[in-house]
Design a protein around this motif. Structure first.
Motif, short mmCIF file in Angstrom:
data_model
loop_
_atom_site.label_atom_id
_atom_site.label_comp_id
_atom_site.label_asym_id
_atom_site.label_seq_id
_atom_site.Cartn_x
_atom_site.Cartn_y
_atom_site.Cartn_z
N MET A 1 0.85 -1.21 0.00
CA MET A 1 0.00 0.00 0.00
C MET A 1 0.88 1.25 0.00
O MET A 1 1.88 1.31 0.70
CB MET A 1 -0.87 0.01 1.26
CG MET A 1 -1.93 -1.08 1.25
SD MET A 1 -3.45 -0.52 0.50
CE MET A 1 -4.54 -0.64 1.91
N SER A 2 0.44 2.22 -0.76
CA SER A 2 1.23 3.45 -0.86
C SER A 2 0.89 4.39 0.29
O SER A 2 -0.10 4.22 0.99
CB SER A 2 0.94 4.15 -2.18
OG SER A 2 -0.38 4.63 -2.17
N VAL A 3 1.74 5.38 0.44
CA VAL A 3 1.52 6.40 1.47
C VAL A 3 0.18 7.08 1.23
O VAL A 3 -0.59 7.34 2.16
CB VAL A 3 2.66 7.45 1.44
CG1 VAL A 3 2.36 8.59 2.38
CG2 VAL A 3 3.99 6.79 1.79
N LEU A 4 -0.13 7.33 -0.04
CA LEU A 4 -1.38 8.00 -0.39
C LEU A 4 -2.58 7.16 0.05
O LEU A 4 -3.52 7.67 0.67
CB LEU A 4 -1.43 8.27 -1.90
CG LEU A 4 -2.67 9.04 -2.35
CD1 LEU A 4 -2.62 10.47 -1.85
CD2 LEU A 4 -2.79 9.02 -3.87
N GLN A 5 -2.51 5.87 -0.25
CA GLN A 5 -3.62 4.98 0.14
C GLN A 5 -3.78 4.93 1.65
O GLN A 5 -4.90 4.99 2.16
CB GLN A 5 -3.37 3.57 -0.40
CG GLN A 5 -3.74 3.43 -1.87
CD GLN A 5 -3.27 2.10 -2.43
OE1 GLN A 5 -2.13 1.69 -2.19
NE2 GLN A 5 -4.14 1.43 -3.16
N ASN A 6 -2.66 4.83 2.36
CA ASN A 6 -2.73 4.78 3.82
C ASN A 6 -3.29 6.07 4.39
O ASN A 6 -4.08 6.06 5.34
CB ASN A 6 -1.34 4.49 4.40
CG ASN A 6 -0.86 3.09 4.03
OD1 ASN A 6 -1.67 2.20 3.80
ND2 ASN A 6 0.45 2.91 3.97
N THR A 7 -2.87 7.20 3.82
CA THR A 7 -3.38 8.50 4.28
C THR A 7 -4.88 8.57 4.05
O THR A 7 -5.64 9.04 4.91
CB THR A 7 -2.69 9.65 3.52
OG1 THR A 7 -1.29 9.43 3.55
CG2 THR A 7 -2.99 10.98 4.16
N LEU A 8 -5.31 8.05 2.89
CA LEU A 8 -6.74 8.05 2.58
C LEU A 8 -7.53 7.22 3.59
O LEU A 8 -8.59 7.64 4.05
CB LEU A 8 -6.96 7.47 1.18
CG LEU A 8 -7.19 8.49 0.07
CD1 LEU A 8 -7.29 7.78 -1.28
CD2 LEU A 8 -8.45 9.29 0.33
N ILE A 9 -6.98 6.06 3.94
CA ILE A 9 -7.66 5.21 4.93
C ILE A 9 -7.82 5.97 6.24
O ILE A 9 -8.89 5.96 6.85
CB ILE A 9 -6.89 3.89 5.17
CG1 ILE A 9 -6.88 3.05 3.89
CG2 ILE A 9 -7.52 3.10 6.32
CD1 ILE A 9 -6.08 1.75 3.99
N LYS A 68 -3.16 -5.93 15.46
CA LYS A 68 -3.42 -6.97 14.46
C LYS A 68 -2.73 -6.67 13.14
O LYS A 68 -2.32 -7.58 12.42
CB LYS A 68 -4.94 -7.08 14.21
CG LYS A 68 -5.72 -7.55 15.40
CD LYS A 68 -6.10 -9.01 15.25
CE LYS A 68 -7.00 -9.44 16.40
NZ LYS A 68 -6.79 -10.86 16.72
N GLY A 69 -2.61 -5.39 12.80
CA GLY A 69 -2.05 -5.04 11.50
C GLY A 69 -0.59 -4.63 11.56
O GLY A 69 -0.04 -4.12 10.60
N PHE A 73 1.87 -3.54 8.42
CA PHE A 73 1.18 -2.23 8.39
C PHE A 73 0.05 -2.25 7.38
O PHE A 73 -0.01 -1.40 6.49
CB PHE A 73 2.17 -1.10 8.09
CG PHE A 73 3.16 -0.89 9.21
CD1 PHE A 73 2.76 -0.32 10.40
CD2 PHE A 73 4.48 -1.28 9.05
CE1 PHE A 73 3.66 -0.13 11.44
CE2 PHE A 73 5.40 -1.11 10.09
CZ PHE A 73 4.99 -0.55 11.28
N ASP A 74 -0.82 -3.22 7.48
CA ASP A 74 -1.93 -3.29 6.53
C ASP A 74 -3.05 -2.33 6.94
O ASP A 74 -2.88 -1.53 7.87
CB ASP A 74 -2.42 -4.74 6.38
CG ASP A 74 -2.97 -5.31 7.69
OD1 ASP A 74 -3.29 -4.52 8.61
OD2 ASP A 74 -3.07 -6.55 7.78
N TYR A 75 -4.18 -2.42 6.23
CA TYR A 75 -5.28 -1.47 6.44
C TYR A 75 -5.74 -1.41 7.90
O TYR A 75 -6.16 -0.35 8.37
CB TYR A 75 -6.45 -1.82 5.51
CG TYR A 75 -7.12 -3.13 5.87
CD1 TYR A 75 -8.28 -3.14 6.65
CD2 TYR A 75 -6.59 -4.35 5.46
CE1 TYR A 75 -8.88 -4.33 7.01
CE2 TYR A 75 -7.18 -5.55 5.81
CZ TYR A 75 -8.33 -5.53 6.59
OH TYR A 75 -8.91 -6.71 6.96
#
Ligand SMILES: [Zn+2]
Ligand SMILES: [Zn+2]
Length: 146
Positions: A1-9, A68-69, A73-75
């Motif tokens: 996962m990218s930084v952008l995706q993680n920030t979005l989450i 758990k993640g 460093f998953d969702y």
């Protein structure tokens, strides 16, 4: 996962938490769980109130998700981070700024003052019903007019 995706989450979790809090505040806290939440609607605030267990429950859920993640460093980690961040904002905003739980601070920011006014209106009600303004970071538009 990218930084952008993680920030979005994290951002989506923040918005989701505001919506979720609004719903449970209105339908559970001012409903079946009123016997706990009423400790936050007394005229005199004690330093600890039974209502604080809701914050603890959220903190526990957030830590569990992050735990758990943690390996990849998953969702789950980022949703947990979003909940934690909401908790921190909640603590600074609601406990610190609105209720002066630690020390009072002054501001002329329209948004902050609007939120505080709306929450004070929420607290005008010392009983279960009627109550309005269940949001923390959001409030009716009328509170932001000068
Ligand atoms: Zn309430
Ligand atoms: Zn409050």
């Amino acid at each position: 996962m990218s930084v952008l995706q993680n920030t979005l989450i994290v951002l989506i979790t923040l918005a989701g938490m505001e919506a979720f809090s609004w719903i449970i505040h209105k339908y559970l806290f001012h409903g079946p769980l009123w016997f706990i939440h009423k400790t936050h609607h007394r005229k005199q605030h004690t330093f600890f109130e039974l209502n604080d267990i809701f914050s603890l429950a959220f903190a526990f859920a957030a830590l569990l998700l992050m735990y758990k993640g943690r390996e990849i460093f998953d969702y789950r980690f980022w949703i947990g981070s979003g909940i934690s961040l909401y908790g921190i904002i909640y603590f600074i905003f609601h406990d610190g700024f609105i209720h002066n739980r630690f020390k009072s601070f002054k501001t002329s920011n329209t948004y902050l003052l609007g939120i505080r006014r709306a929450h004070k209106i929420h607290h005008k009600s010392l009983s279960k019903m009627p109550a309005s303004e269940f949001g923390l970071l959001s409030a009716s538009r009328k509170y932001f007019r000068k």
